[in-house]
Design an enzyme around this catalytic site. Structure first.
Site, PDB file in Angstrom:
ATOM      1  NE  ARG A 162      -3.733   1.156   2.013  1.00 27.79           N
ATOM      2  CZ  ARG A 162      -5.176   0.909   2.223  1.00 27.79           C
ATOM      3  NH1 ARG A 162      -5.136   1.699   3.614  1.00 27.79           N
ATOM      4  NH2 ARG A 162      -6.374   0.270   1.960  1.00 27.79           N
ATOM      5  CG  HIS A 183      -8.053   0.050  -2.409  1.00 27.41           C
ATOM      6  ND1 HIS A 183      -7.487  -1.008  -2.560  1.00 27.41           N
ATOM      7  CD2 HIS A 183      -8.863   0.614  -1.411  1.00 27.41           C
ATOM      8  CE1 HIS A 183      -8.237  -1.374  -0.653  1.00 27.41           C
ATOM      9  NE2 HIS A 183      -8.516  -0.227  -0.657  1.00 27.41           N
ATOM     10  CD  GLN A 205     -12.943  -1.698   0.013  1.00 27.43           C
ATOM     11  OE1 GLN A 205     -12.204  -1.825   0.612  1.00 27.43           O
ATOM     12  NE2 GLN A 205     -14.649  -2.275   0.004  1.00 27.43           N
ATOM     13  CG  ASP A 231     -13.680   6.766  -0.835  1.00 27.63           C
ATOM     14  OD1 ASP A 231     -13.340   6.639   0.148  1.00 27.63           O
ATOM     15  OD2 ASP A 231     -12.139   6.794  -1.557  1.00 27.63           O
ATOM     16  CB  CYS A 283     -14.028   1.599   0.511  1.00 33.21           C
ATOM     17  SG  CYS A 283     -13.800   3.240   0.650  1.00 33.21           S
ATOM     18  NE  ARG A 318      -9.980  -5.201   0.930  1.00 35.71           N
ATOM     19  CZ  ARG A 318      -9.156  -4.485   1.233  1.00 35.71           C
ATOM     20  NH1 ARG A 318     -10.037  -2.730   1.444  1.00 35.71           N
ATOM     21  NH2 ARG A 318      -8.515  -3.661   0.917  1.00 35.71           N
TER      22      ARG A 318
HETATM   23  N1  NVA Z   1      -9.413   6.726  -1.417  1.00 35.09           N
HETATM   24  C1  NVA Z   1      -9.185   6.439   0.034  1.00 35.09           C
HETATM   25  C2  NVA Z   1      -9.536   5.090   0.298  1.00 35.09           C
HETATM   26  C3  NVA Z   1      -9.413   4.547   1.457  1.00 35.09           C
HETATM   27  C4  NVA Z   1      -9.557   2.639   1.715  1.00 35.09           C
HETATM   28  C5  NVA Z   1      -7.955   7.054   0.266  1.00 35.09           C
HETATM   29  O1  NVA Z   1      -7.530   6.405  -0.762  1.00 35.09           O
HETATM   30  O2  NVA Z   1      -8.020   7.257   1.353  1.00 35.09           O
HETATM   31  N1   CP Z   2     -11.121  -0.029   2.480  1.00 28.41           N
HETATM   32  C1   CP Z   2      -9.388   0.000   2.593  1.00 28.41           C
HETATM   33  O1   CP Z   2      -8.676  -0.002   2.640  1.00 28.41           O
HETATM   34  O2   CP Z   2      -9.489   0.207   4.626  1.00 28.41           O
HETATM   35  P1   CP Z   2      -8.529  -0.229   5.687  1.00 28.41           P
HETATM   36  O3   CP Z   2      -8.120   1.975   4.815  1.00 28.41           O
HETATM   37  O4   CP Z   2      -8.898   0.377   6.615  1.00 28.41           O
HETATM   38  O5   CP Z   2      -6.817  -0.812   4.915  1.00 28.41           O
END
Ligand code: NVA
Ligand code: CP
Length: 330
Positions: A127, A154, A157, A249, A289, A317
């Site tokens: 990540r 992502h 997800q 989101d 998400c 997930r």
């Molecule tokens: N768009 C959000 C998704 C988190 C799972 C982010 O990148 O922070």
């Molecule tokens: N939806 C998701 O990826 O959550 P986290 O940021 O908690 O991993």
């Protein structure tokens, strides 16, 4: 291609055979755009089987003795826990690596990190910020790499979301997903996933926050070949109209915290509240998400209401990622 071709009698399920005989030829999960519709269906189908096994407490140690390195340059609850738990349920071992604690955070190159980790582990989940860093890791390592969120995408997800939609609606074809908010990583992966599976996709976003042009062009091409539609509108009502799935989101993703005030103003008309949700079909489901900011992108009555499946999504997930792990690291 029919999703049903991957569905078999759960009673006669032989996961080990399924895994060994799978024609799955992907080496990594960097973007769902790299996967055919057929390959996405294979992942989802195996995810549903693994969910059934887990629910019935039937052991399925498909990755006994295998090790997954998990590099995190951003925070996480769901991703970290679901990958750690999933890898453990598959009989393998997860290894949490915060990028600030490993030499990557002090300037060791992605390429060297990939080469070194490939000598120790059987797969790498990452990540991070730049999609190009995930691609670089895959290029220089010799083990499967899984994208667990970048600024651009992502995919894990979106897979869990497509599984949740399948469970709730029985199909993707002929259904409409309305995404309200930012043309961000989630919007991009959903746009790709929907267009690959023949689901109509409409994003309602403010001017200046449209999805990436390259991703949009790819998704439009996918949609054309699947006979589905893809719409980008600045009108939130038009996006939500007759939707089967309403998705939102956060307005400020990780790394965009300094833009939070201007984003709150720009995105206010796109909030998923009872009046916007009322434009969707009467049996529409609400997805997010997570993590969510109640009172910003969604009101509490919607996310905590009877149409919301956000915790099924979070659970999925686990199951869908186990399928990804089992297929890539076999
Ligand atoms: N768009 C959000 C998704 C988190 C799972 C982010 O990148 O922070
Ligand atoms: N939806 C998701 O990826 O959550 P986290 O940021 O908690 O991993």
């Amino acid at each position: 291609m029919q999703f049903s071709q991957y569905q078999d009698n759960e009673g006669s399920l032989d996961l080990y055979n399924y895994q060994a005989k799978s024609p799955f030829s992907q080496k990594h999960l960097l973007s769902l755009q790299d996967y055919s519709s057929d390959e996405i269906c294979q992942v989802l189908s195996l995810g549903l089987k693994l969910k059934n096994q887990q629910r019935n407490r039937i052991p399925h140690k498909l990755l006994e003795g295998k090790i997954l390195a998990m590099i995190f340059a951003k925070s996480s609850t769901r991703t970290r826990v679901s990958f750690e738990v999933g890898m453990t349920q598959l009989g393998g071992t997860p290894l949490f690596l915060s990028s600030s604690d490993i030499q990557l955070g002090r300037g060791e190159t992605i390429a060297d990190t990939a080469r070194v980790l490939s000598r120790y582990v059987d797969g790498i989940m990452i990540r991070t910020y730049k999609q190009s860093d995930v691609e670089e890791l895959a290029k220089h390592g010799s083990v499967p790499v899984i994208n667990a969120l970048t600024d651009l995408l992502h995919p894990c997800q979106a897979l869990a979301d497509m599984m949740t939609i399948y469970e709730a609606k029985g199909d993707w074809k002929g259904k409409k997903l309305a995404f309200l908010g930012d043309g961000n990583n989630m919007a991009h992966s959903l746009m790709i996933a929907c267009s690959k599976l023949g689901m109509d996709f409409s994003i309602g976003c403010p001017e200046g926050y449209e999805p990436d042009e390259e991703i949009t062009a790819m998704a439009k091409q996918n949609a054309l070949s699947r006979g589905s539609s893809l719409e980008i509108t600045h009108n939130p009502e038009k996006a939500a109209e007759k939707a089967d799935v309403v998705y939102t989101d956060v307005w400020s993703s990780m790394g965009q915290e300094s833009e939070s005030e201007e984003r709150k103003k720009a995105f206010a008309p796109y909030q998923v509240n009872s009046s916007l949700f009322a434009l969707a079909k009467s049996d529409a489901i609400f997805l997010h998400c997570l993590p969510a900011q109640r009172g910003e992108e969604v009101t509490a009555d919607i996310i905590d209401g009877p149409h919301s499946l956000v915790f099924d999504q979070a659970e999925n997930r686990l199951h869908v990622q186990k399928a990804v792990l089992a297929l890539l690291m076999k």
